[in-house]
Design a protein around this motif. Structure first.
Motif, PDB file in Angstrom:
ATOM      1  N   LYS A 345       0.832  -1.214   0.000  1.00  0.00           N
ATOM      2  CA  LYS A 345       0.000   0.000   0.000  1.00  0.00           C
ATOM      3  C   LYS A 345       0.858   1.252   0.000  1.00  0.00           C
ATOM      4  O   LYS A 345       0.571   2.228  -0.700  1.00  0.00           O
ATOM      5  N   ALA A 346       1.937   1.240   0.788  1.00  0.00           N
ATOM      6  CA  ALA A 346       2.830   2.394   0.857  1.00  0.00           C
ATOM      7  C   ALA A 346       3.467   2.660  -0.506  1.00  0.00           C
ATOM      8  O   ALA A 346       3.603   3.816  -0.931  1.00  0.00           O
ATOM      9  N   HIS A 348       2.230   1.922  -3.514  1.00  0.00           N
ATOM     10  CA  HIS A 348       1.217   2.476  -4.419  1.00  0.00           C
ATOM     11  C   HIS A 348       0.862   3.914  -4.050  1.00  0.00           C
ATOM     12  O   HIS A 348       0.543   4.724  -4.922  1.00  0.00           O
ATOM     13  N   THR A 349       0.921   4.253  -2.760  1.00  0.00           N
ATOM     14  CA  THR A 349       0.632   5.625  -2.328  1.00  0.00           C
ATOM     15  C   THR A 349       1.739   6.577  -2.786  1.00  0.00           C
ATOM     16  O   THR A 349       1.472   7.717  -3.177  1.00  0.00           O
ATOM     17  N   GLU A 350       2.968   6.121  -2.760  1.00  0.00           N
ATOM     18  CA  GLU A 350       4.120   6.957  -3.111  1.00  0.00           C
ATOM     19  C   GLU A 350       4.296   7.094  -4.619  1.00  0.00           C
ATOM     20  O   GLU A 350       4.847   8.090  -5.103  1.00  0.00           O
TER      21      GLU A 350
END
Length: 879
Positions: A345-346, A348-350
């Motif tokens: 998730k991190a 894809h967020t970045e």
């Protein structure tokens, strides 16, 4: 001579002037109103007293009916321009509505205003003359006229500009010859011609290479039928720069209609897509090549739409996740290891910010096997917003595991306490780990690479390396044994155990190096020496100990007894081992000692048992065996360490004490009974004679005799318990009614404390009713005695499936934590300053404990100092 005008005349001129005038101070930002003439008051529907002395913007705030206007800003700008330039500044044709007197409505007004600076003799601005002119009607008329004209011009201009600047080619062909009446530069550029070359000529007279290819028929059909035609990606020959080229076009033919609806020509709209067609073909070819390459290396691909969340994947992508066919995105996500979802998730967020997606994570297949994947992707943007990620997926399971194993090996080597080295065929080490460099005195890695192994041994020891170690490694593949090495810095020669192996080239099979694992034997030798010395010291200490010591393994077999026990029993060390120590115990006590030990070792509890032995002196001795469970570093049970203590002397002393107490108690009981009888007779006589005070003293004396009787009874019970002569008359009885009756009897004698009973329905127990009652009374009277400041005692009975419990809770002084375990011992009393506050011998709880235990029950206490105590016992229910 010119006649002078006096001040009064000037004022009349000012006030009566038909032009609106307002005199303003230059005190920016207020611009205070100094005066206003009649024309200004009339034109603005104002009164002089409403204006004079006020800021012009306070009197005339922002236009209330035109919120988007900037009249205040424009006015301030005009004032400041007049002051700075010292010239008249005019604001033309701006809107400011004025209120209609007697209503809340406003009248629309337009103004042209001049701001004139008035200068003093030094040329400085004294004040401003603000003169607005009402141009509302003129403005409206002008606006109407201009609006009509501008609308027409704008429409024509916009239409022409749209036509001429359109990004697509547009032309109007008139008549059956399709004469070019109008054509924009875009279409001319597409045809490879100029506007002048095309205008006014039949289109096919100019584009002769397009004649006879069917375009005439298409145009004729549209002109005659009025039915449009649309062509998509059609090829057309065009002459460009003297060279005939085939281009690809998207075009539309629409009928051109006159005002009366008749069709006089055709509107042609065309766009060249040649590059798009070529790019599409190249892309398709490149995609096919890339697909073949990706499939060949086992690389999965994906296309993620960040707007919708939908994802298109290749079959290889699906197979890496353990699917036979491609599936929706959420099914792929569900295959990730739960512990790696946060990392994913991190990433894809970045990604939208960094432009790149990258992470490595675990995937769990349906068969529970773990697979590592590497996800990489590039982010694509539209108007600076991330809209798409194109990327690849690679199975890196083998790489990951290989890297992990390599890292484990490197970590193991780097953290090994033993020397690990690789010796090249030239006799110089190419690698020695940290522990090895420290062991041999190397200060740098460069020193390792320059030092031949001959310098690491004394000359007489290096012969072993040359003549035995290296030849054995070459011939047999390994050598292991003890040798001597030398410290480079100190010159110390010390022993090591060296394990050498041959390292071969995996292709040729020839030896390329020798590996070695070398252990420094100095700590081991020192430890063995220390252990031998320690064992000898321990033997000396235990041999001299006055207490018999023993040790067992995890199965309960003795592995050690000291000399003291051997001296007591007269049995040799070897014959005491295992279960041999039991032979020293008197036969009547042997089974009890053995079973107790086996029970405690099964539960790993503290072991304690009392038994008798036939001592080497020929007499019976009483002993206590006690021991504590022992555990290894890993927590595994390893057995017991304990002691045998000879308590014969204590037993004799205890017996003498019990005998004395028993005799004293019996001897005291008769005179005390007689004294009690005499006291009661004297009290009765004095009461009859009216000697109230003396009778009361006799009553108090009787109470003290009762206490003495109770103490004597406790002493007698203790001697009976210790001698095993305490009698029990067990029978079935109804427990709850029995408790209820006891509470009623005790409540009569307890005025201050309320006894609250929480009792269930009927329940039977099997036991000595009087002895159990003795316990209950003792617990309740103790609760009353030790809670002098409280006024409530709670007695609660609970019936479980196998037993019935009774608890007595008080709210008194409580018991210190360190003393809770002592309350059931003989003669235990409250310590410290409270000792004399609560009298007694400290036998009641001991007696109660023994009664409950001998009735097959258990007794316990919970307490908190300063908050009270709860004493409980449990008895088996009647079967």
């Amino acid at each position: 001579m010119i006649p002078r005008i006096n001040e009064s005349a000037y004022k009349d001129i000012f006030f009566k002037s038909p032009a609106s005038i307002l005199i303003l101070d230059t005190d920016s930002p207020a611009f205070t109103i100094l005066d206003a003439n009649d024309a200004y008051l009339q034109s603005t529907n104002s009164k002089r007293e409403e204006l004079i002395g006020k800021s012009v913007f306070g009197a005339f705030p922002a236009n209330p009916t035109d919120e988007i206007s900037k009249n205040i800003e424009r006015t301030i700008f005009s004032f400041e321009q007049a002051i700075q330039t010292k010239r008249i500044h005019t604001m033309h044709n701006y809107r400011y509505d004025i209120p209609i007197r007697g209503s809340d409505a406003f009248e629309e007004r337009y103004w042209t205003t001049s701001n004139t600076p008035v200068l003093d003799e030094q040329g400085e601005v004294l004040y401003l003359i603000h003169s607005p002119m009402n141009v509302t009607e003129l403005n409206k008329a002008t606006q109407r006229e201009q609006a009509s004209l501008l609308a027409l011009q704008s429409q024509r201009q916009q239409l022409y500009l749209t036509f001429m600047q359109a990004p697509v080619g547009i032309a109007i062909f008139k008549g059956p010859d399709f004469v070019v009446e109008l054509i924009n530069p875009t279409l001319c550029e597409l045809y490879g011609k100029t506007v002048n070359e095309m205008m006014g000529r039949p289109v096919f007279d100019v584009l002769t290479h397009a004649r006879g290819l069917g375009f005439e028929e298409l145009l004729d059909n549209v002109r005659l039928t009025g039915v449009p035609f649309k062509g998509v990606g059609l090829p057309a020959p065009l002459m460009r720069n003297g060279k005939l080229e085939t281009v690809y076009l998207n075009f539309v033919y629409e009928p051109f209609r006159e005002n009366d609806g008749s069709i006089s020509g055709v509107i042609a709209v065309a766009t060249e897509i040649t590059e798009l067609i070529h790019s599409k073909k190249q892309t398709e070819e490149a995609e096919e090549r890339a697909r073949l390459a990706v499939d060949a290396v086992g690389l999965g691909t994906f296309d993620l739409d960040l707007k919708t969340g939908e994802m298109v994947t290749s079959p290889v992508f699906a197979s890496i996740f353990g699917f036979k066919n491609t599936v929706p995105r959420n099914e792929y996500v569900n295959r990730f290891h739960p512990d790696d979802l946060t990392l994913r998730k991190a990433a894809h967020t970045e990604a939208p910010a960094s432009g790149h997606l990258f992470y490595e994570a675990r995937v769990v297949w349906p068969d529970k096997s773990i697979h590592w994947v590497r996800v990489e992707g590039k982010v694509y943007y539209s108007d600076k917003e991330a809209v798409r990620i194109l990327g690849t997926l690679l199975d890196i399971t083998e790489q990951k595991f290989a890297r992990e194993e390599q890292q484990k090996l490197v970590t193991l080597v780097d953290n090994s306490v033993d020397l690990m080295s690789i010796l090249n065929m030239d006799g110089i080490n190419s690698y020695i780990n940290d522990a090895g460099r420290k062991m041999l005195g190397f200060e740098t890695e460069e020193q390792v690479l320059k030092t031949p192994i001959s310098q690491l041994h004394a000359p007489e020891d290096f012969g072993l390396v040359q003549n035995e170690v290296l030849p054995s490694v070459l011939k047999y593949g390994r050598w292991a044994g003890t040798m001597q090495v030398k410290h480079l810095q100190t010159g110390e020669i010390f022993p090591v155990f060296n394990n050498c192996i041959r390292i071969d080239d995996p292709v040729t099979g020839k030896q390329i190096a020798t590996g070695a694992v070398m252990r420094d034997l100095r700590p081991e030798l020192a430890a063995k020496k220390a252990l031998a010395e320690s064992e000898q010291l321990l033997k000396d200490i235990t041999a001299a100990a006055p207490t018999a010591l023993w040790m067992s393994d995890e199965k309960g077999y003795l592995t050690y007894v000291n000399k003291t026990w051997i001296d007591w029993t007269g049995i040799s060390f070897e014959n005491n081992l295992g279960e041999g120590w039991l032979q020293a115990i008197l036969e009547e006590d042997r089974e009890k000692a053995k079973n107790k030990f086996l029970d405690d070792i099964r539960e790993k509890l503290q072991y304690e048992v009392e038994f008798r032995i036939l001592h080497a002196d020929g007499k019976l001795h009483n002993c206590i065996a006690s021991g504590g469970p022992q555990f290894r570093m890993g927590g595994q049970f390893s057995g017991y360490i304990g002691a045998f203590v000879d308590i014969t002397e204590q037993k004799h002393l205890q017996q003498q004490k019990d005998d004395f107490i028993g005799i004293a108690s019996h001897e005291l009981k008769t005179p005390v009974t007689s004294i009690k009888a005499y006291t009661q007779v004297l009290e009765k006589i004095m009461t009859q004679q009216g000697n109230v005070k003396e009778a009361a003293m006799m009553k108090r004396m009787d109470i003290q005799i009762n206490r003495l009787t109770s103490l004597i009874g406790d002493l007698l019970d203790v001697t009976k318990i210790n001698s095993g002569k305490l009698q029990f008359n067990d029978q079935d009885f109804e427990f709850v009614d029995f408790v209820r009756n006891l509470l009623e009897d005790i409540q009569v004698t307890s005025v201050k404390h309320k006894l609250t009973g929480k009792l269930p329905a009927s329940c039977y127990v099997y036991g000595d009713k009087e002895r159990i009652g003795q316990v209950i009374i003792n617990l309740i009277t103790n609760a009353i005695k030790y809670s002098p400041q409280a006024d409530q005692i709670i007695i609660e009975v609970n019936a479980q499936e196998e037993e019935i419990t009774l608890c007595v809770q008080d709210f008194g002084i409580g018991i210190p934590k360190e003393n809770v375990g002592k309350v059931f011992e003989q003669f235990y009393r409250v310590s410290g300053d409270m000792q004399h506050t609560f009298p007694g011998l400290g036998l009641g709880l001991y007696i109660s404990s023994e009664i409950i235990k001998r009735e097959g029950g258990r007794i316990w206490v919970t307490s908190e100092e300063g908050k009270g105590s709860t004493f409980c016992f449990a008895l088996p229910k009647r079967k």
